[in-house]
Design a protein around this motif. Structure first.
Motif, PDB file in Angstrom:
ATOM      1  N   LEU A 213       7.070   6.833  34.683  1.00 20.99           N
ATOM      2  CA  LEU A 213       6.521   6.454  33.392  1.00 20.99           C
ATOM      3  C   LEU A 213       7.322   7.063  32.253  1.00 20.99           C
ATOM      4  CD1 LEU A 213       2.701   6.954  34.073  1.00 20.99           C
ATOM      5  CD2 LEU A 213       3.995   4.807  34.150  1.00 20.99           C
ATOM      6  N   ALA A 214       7.409   6.320  31.154  1.00 19.57           N
ATOM      7  CA  ALA A 214       8.056   6.805  29.939  1.00 19.57           C
ATOM      8  C   ALA A 214       7.077   6.695  28.778  1.00 19.57           C
ATOM      9  CB  ALA A 214       9.316   5.997  29.630  1.00 19.57           C
ATOM     10  N   ALA A 215       7.134   7.662  27.872  1.00 23.21           N
ATOM     11  CA  ALA A 215       6.400   7.619  26.610  1.00 23.21           C
ATOM     12  C   ALA A 215       7.423   7.672  25.484  1.00 23.21           C
ATOM     13  CB  ALA A 215       5.419   8.779  26.502  1.00 23.21           C
ATOM     14  N   VAL A 216       7.432   6.648  24.640  1.00 23.17           N
ATOM     15  CA  VAL A 216       8.386   6.548  23.539  1.00 23.17           C
ATOM     16  C   VAL A 216       7.602   6.457  22.243  1.00 23.17           C
ATOM     17  CG1 VAL A 216      10.233   5.183  22.510  1.00 23.17           C
ATOM     18  CG2 VAL A 216      10.095   5.410  25.001  1.00 23.17           C
ATOM     19  N   THR A 217       7.904   7.331  21.285  1.00 17.91           N
ATOM     20  CA  THR A 217       7.246   7.271  19.984  1.00 17.91           C
ATOM     21  C   THR A 217       8.291   7.212  18.883  1.00 17.91           C
ATOM     22  OG1 THR A 217       7.035   9.558  19.176  1.00 17.91           O
ATOM     23  CG2 THR A 217       5.655   8.933  21.032  1.00 17.91           C
ATOM     24  N   VAL A 218       7.989   6.422  17.849  1.00 19.37           N
ATOM     25  CA  VAL A 218       8.836   6.310  16.662  1.00 19.37           C
ATOM     26  C   VAL A 218       7.914   6.178  15.445  1.00 19.37           C
ATOM     27  CG1 VAL A 218      10.720   5.157  17.915  1.00 19.37           C
ATOM     28  CG2 VAL A 218       8.966   3.771  16.769  1.00 19.37           C
ATOM     29  N   PRO A 219       8.426   6.402  14.242  1.00 18.84           N
ATOM     30  CA  PRO A 219       7.607   6.152  13.053  1.00 18.84           C
ATOM     31  C   PRO A 219       7.175   4.686  12.977  1.00 18.84           C
ATOM     32  CG  PRO A 219       9.513   7.490  12.497  1.00 18.84           C
ATOM     33  CD  PRO A 219       9.723   7.020  13.898  1.00 18.84           C
ATOM     34  N   ALA A 220       5.913   4.470  12.645  1.00 16.83           N
ATOM     35  CA  ALA A 220       5.392   3.111  12.532  1.00 16.83           C
ATOM     36  C   ALA A 220       5.976   2.414  11.297  1.00 16.83           C
ATOM     37  CB  ALA A 220       3.865   3.142  12.449  1.00 16.83           C
TER      38      ALA A 220
ATOM     39  N   ARG B  66       8.097   2.346   5.945  1.00 15.36           N
ATOM     40  CA  ARG B  66       8.631   1.508   4.870  1.00 15.36           C
ATOM     41  C   ARG B  66       8.201   2.052   3.509  1.00 15.36           C
ATOM     42  NH1 ARG B  66      12.849  -1.036   4.134  1.00 15.36           N
ATOM     43  NH2 ARG B  66      12.611  -2.189   6.095  1.00 15.36           N
ATOM     44  N   VAL B  67       6.961   2.524   3.408  1.00 17.13           N
ATOM     45  CA  VAL B  67       6.500   3.113   2.150  1.00 17.13           C
ATOM     46  C   VAL B  67       7.328   4.347   1.816  1.00 17.13           C
ATOM     47  CG1 VAL B  67       4.557   4.210   0.977  1.00 17.13           C
ATOM     48  CG2 VAL B  67       4.171   2.173   2.380  1.00 17.13           C
ATOM     49  N   CYS B  68       7.574   5.190   2.804  1.00 19.89           N
ATOM     50  CA  CYS B  68       8.378   6.401   2.563  1.00 19.89           C
ATOM     51  C   CYS B  68       9.777   6.044   2.081  1.00 19.89           C
ATOM     52  CB  CYS B  68       8.461   7.231   3.843  1.00 19.89           C
ATOM     53  SG  CYS B  68       6.942   8.110   4.284  1.00 19.89           S
ATOM     54  N   TRP B  69      10.412   5.081   2.717  1.00 19.58           N
ATOM     55  CA  TRP B  69      11.763   4.672   2.322  1.00 19.58           C
ATOM     56  C   TRP B  69      11.756   4.120   0.899  1.00 19.58           C
ATOM     57  CZ3 TRP B  69      16.147   2.879   5.832  1.00 19.58           C
ATOM     58  CH2 TRP B  69      16.178   3.621   7.019  1.00 19.58           C
TER      59      TRP B  69
ATOM     60  N   HIS C 153      -0.440   2.642  21.182  1.00 19.98           N
ATOM     61  CA  HIS C 153      -1.367   2.874  20.083  1.00 19.98           C
ATOM     62  C   HIS C 153      -0.592   3.495  18.930  1.00 19.98           C
ATOM     63  CE1 HIS C 153      -1.360   7.238  21.009  1.00 19.98           C
ATOM     64  NE2 HIS C 153      -1.330   6.835  22.269  1.00 19.98           N
ATOM     65  N   GLN C 154      -1.262   3.705  17.814  1.00 21.20           N
ATOM     66  CA  GLN C 154      -0.689   4.461  16.705  1.00 21.20           C
ATOM     67  C   GLN C 154      -1.446   5.765  16.538  1.00 21.20           C
ATOM     68  OE1 GLN C 154       0.506   0.565  14.101  1.00 21.20           O
ATOM     69  NE2 GLN C 154       0.333   2.468  12.956  1.00 21.20           N
ATOM     70  N   ALA C 155      -0.779   6.742  15.925  1.00 22.56           N
ATOM     71  CA  ALA C 155      -1.358   8.083  15.818  1.00 22.56           C
ATOM     72  C   ALA C 155      -1.035   8.704  14.465  1.00 22.56           C
ATOM     73  CB  ALA C 155      -0.818   8.979  16.946  1.00 22.56           C
ATOM     74  N   HIS C 156      -1.843   9.672  14.067  1.00 25.27           N
ATOM     75  CA  HIS C 156      -1.601  10.528  12.905  1.00 25.27           C
ATOM     76  C   HIS C 156      -1.723   9.794  11.569  1.00 25.27           C
ATOM     77  CE1 HIS C 156      -0.340  13.071  16.106  1.00 25.27           C
ATOM     78  NE2 HIS C 156       0.907  12.649  16.174  1.00 25.27           N
ATOM     79  N   ALA C 157      -2.778   9.002  11.404  1.00 30.73           N
ATOM     80  CA  ALA C 157      -2.965   8.298  10.140  1.00 30.73           C
ATOM     81  C   ALA C 157      -3.118   9.257   8.963  1.00 30.73           C
ATOM     82  CB  ALA C 157      -4.190   7.384  10.227  1.00 30.73           C
TER      83      ALA C 157
ATOM     84  N   ALA D  66     -10.217   5.468  13.012  1.00 27.84           N
ATOM     85  CA  ALA D  66     -10.422   4.173  12.374  1.00 27.84           C
ATOM     86  C   ALA D  66      -9.181   3.697  11.628  1.00 27.84           C
ATOM     87  CB  ALA D  66     -11.609   4.253  11.418  1.00 27.84           C
ATOM     88  N   LEU D  67      -8.425   4.639  11.041  1.00 25.34           N
ATOM     89  CA  LEU D  67      -7.262   4.268  10.245  1.00 25.34           C
ATOM     90  C   LEU D  67      -5.983   4.108  11.062  1.00 25.34           C
ATOM     91  CD1 LEU D  67      -7.774   6.613   7.147  1.00 25.34           C
ATOM     92  CD2 LEU D  67      -8.157   4.144   7.261  1.00 25.34           C
ATOM     93  N   ASN D  68      -5.944   4.689  12.256  1.00 23.83           N
ATOM     94  CA  ASN D  68      -4.706   4.689  13.040  1.00 23.83           C
ATOM     95  C   ASN D  68      -4.092   3.305  13.256  1.00 23.83           C
ATOM     96  OD1 ASN D  68      -4.020   7.375  13.468  1.00 23.83           O
ATOM     97  ND2 ASN D  68      -5.325   7.576  15.281  1.00 23.83           N
ATOM     98  N   PRO D  69      -4.856   2.266  13.556  1.00 24.94           N
ATOM     99  CA  PRO D  69      -4.217   0.978  13.818  1.00 24.94           C
ATOM    100  C   PRO D  69      -3.410   0.431  12.645  1.00 24.94           C
ATOM    101  CG  PRO D  69      -6.463   0.987  14.671  1.00 24.94           C
ATOM    102  CD  PRO D  69      -6.304   2.235  13.852  1.00 24.94           C
ATOM    103  N   VAL D  70      -3.725   0.867  11.422  1.00 26.48           N
ATOM    104  CA  VAL D  70      -3.003   0.373  10.245  1.00 26.48           C
ATOM    105  C   VAL D  70      -2.076   1.437   9.663  1.00 26.48           C
ATOM    106  CG1 VAL D  70      -3.245  -0.556   7.917  1.00 26.48           C
ATOM    107  CG2 VAL D  70      -4.865  -1.232   9.698  1.00 26.48           C
ATOM    108  N   LEU D  71      -2.579   2.662   9.531  1.00 22.95           N
ATOM    109  CA  LEU D  71      -1.850   3.700   8.810  1.00 22.95           C
ATOM    110  C   LEU D  71      -1.266   4.792   9.703  1.00 22.95           C
ATOM    111  CD1 LEU D  71      -4.082   4.259   5.651  1.00 22.95           C
ATOM    112  CD2 LEU D  71      -2.116   2.741   5.929  1.00 22.95           C
ATOM    113  N   GLY D  72      -1.446   4.678  11.008  1.00 21.91           N
ATOM    114  CA  GLY D  72      -0.908   5.692  11.900  1.00 21.91           C
ATOM    115  C   GLY D  72       0.574   5.932  11.652  1.00 21.91           C
ATOM    116  N   LYS D  73       0.975   7.182  11.464  1.00 23.37           N
ATOM    117  CA  LYS D  73       2.360   7.507  11.130  1.00 23.37           C
ATOM    118  C   LYS D  73       3.319   7.198  12.270  1.00 23.37           C
ATOM    119  CE  LYS D  73       5.444   9.463   8.329  1.00 23.37           C
ATOM    120  NZ  LYS D  73       6.681   9.099   9.039  1.00 23.37           N
TER     121      LYS D  73
END
Length: 267
Positions: free
Chosen positions: A118-125, A130-133, A170-174, A220-227
């Motif tokens: 198994l592999a776990a790969v994470t990147v910025p959402a 895009r907002v940060c850039w 999934h997304q994480a860290h909203a 609740a926010l992770n699916p949209v704003l998760g970092k």
């Protein structure tokens, strides 16, 4: 702060784990606590020294099972210093966005992962990044900074093309997304601005206390704003001949022998 969910990415005694681009070592430490044999790899010499020291301290203080082994090595994601099929698990957390030739790192990840592993790969959402850039060029246009923004489906497609099967994600860290937007607004390299210091105190408090209100809010926010977007993938199994498993075991043994001979292995 863990980005990988170890309930969805099971790791335990006997598992051979590579934390590829380990940084400060947060995922390597957790895998070691769970009893895995862990190699933490990074290109930064300072990070390797710090993570190796922490792994050794964990062993000395009994924070990991006695049979588990762990160590840190300096290495290049474009040419991992391990034989094929060495590891049962590979973690690549927040590393691919830094690499100009990310396809080479993906190929190396697949190469050192055993069939069925198994592999776990994470990147910025995409959206928070895009907002940060948009808010600050200083956020990404620095040496060692982010060189691209991934769309989730594109990343899944590229990892699939590299030889992995998508399992879930999934997304994480909203709650961390507004912190980075605030930093981009006031000066991304200004660690002393009152607003960012106050928000950072809130994040630390949340990580330490984990109150229900903030946990529910972030969930609740992770699916949209998760970092971060987190993907779980599997290298497809292949029909194994009688010599394949011993070969994999020998590769893993060689990897940990190399750690111990260099004086960085513990356990």
């Amino acid at each position: 702060m863990l980005t990988v969910d170890f309930d969805q990415f099971p790791v335990g005694p006997g598992d051979r784990v590579l934390d590829m681009g380990c940084g400060a070592g947060r995922h390597a430490f957790e895998a070691y606590r769970r009893g895995a044999d862990v190699v933490a790899l990074d290109y930064s010499f300072d990070d390797v020294v710090a993570v190796g020291g922490m792994l050794a301290a964990m062993a000395a203080e009994g924070q990991a099972p006695e049979q588990a082994r762990a160590g840190a090595v300096r290495g290049d994601a474009f040419g991992l210093p391990f034989a094929d099929a060495t590891f049962d698990r590979v973690i690549a957390a927040e590393i691919l966005e830094h690499l100009p030739a990310d396809e080479k790192a993906m190929a190396e990840l697949v190469r050192v992962l055993r069939p069925g592993g198994l592999a776990a790969v994470t990147v910025p959402a995409w959206l928070p990044e895009r907002v940060c850039w948009g808010l600050s060029s200083g956020y990404h246009s620095v040496e060692g900074g982010h060189v691209r923004i991934y769309r989730r489906d594109d990343l899944v497609g590229r990892l699939t093309a590299a030889g992995l099967e998508y399992v879930g994600g999934h997304q994480a860290h909203a709650l961390h997304s507004p912190y980075w937007w605030l930093r981009c607004l006031v000066g991304v390299h200004d660690d002393d601005h009152p607003a960012t210091k106050l928000y950072h105190r809130l994040l630390v408090w949340d990580m330490m206390k984990r109150p229900r209100l903030t946990r529910w809010t972030e969930q609740a926010l992770n699916p949209v704003l998760g970092k971060s977007v987190v993907l779980y993938l599997r290298r497809p199994s292949v029909a194994a001949g009688p010599a394949s498993e011993p070969g994999e075991a020998q590769a893993a043994a060689a990897a940990f022998a190399k750690l111990e001979e260099s004086g960085r292995g513990v356990g």
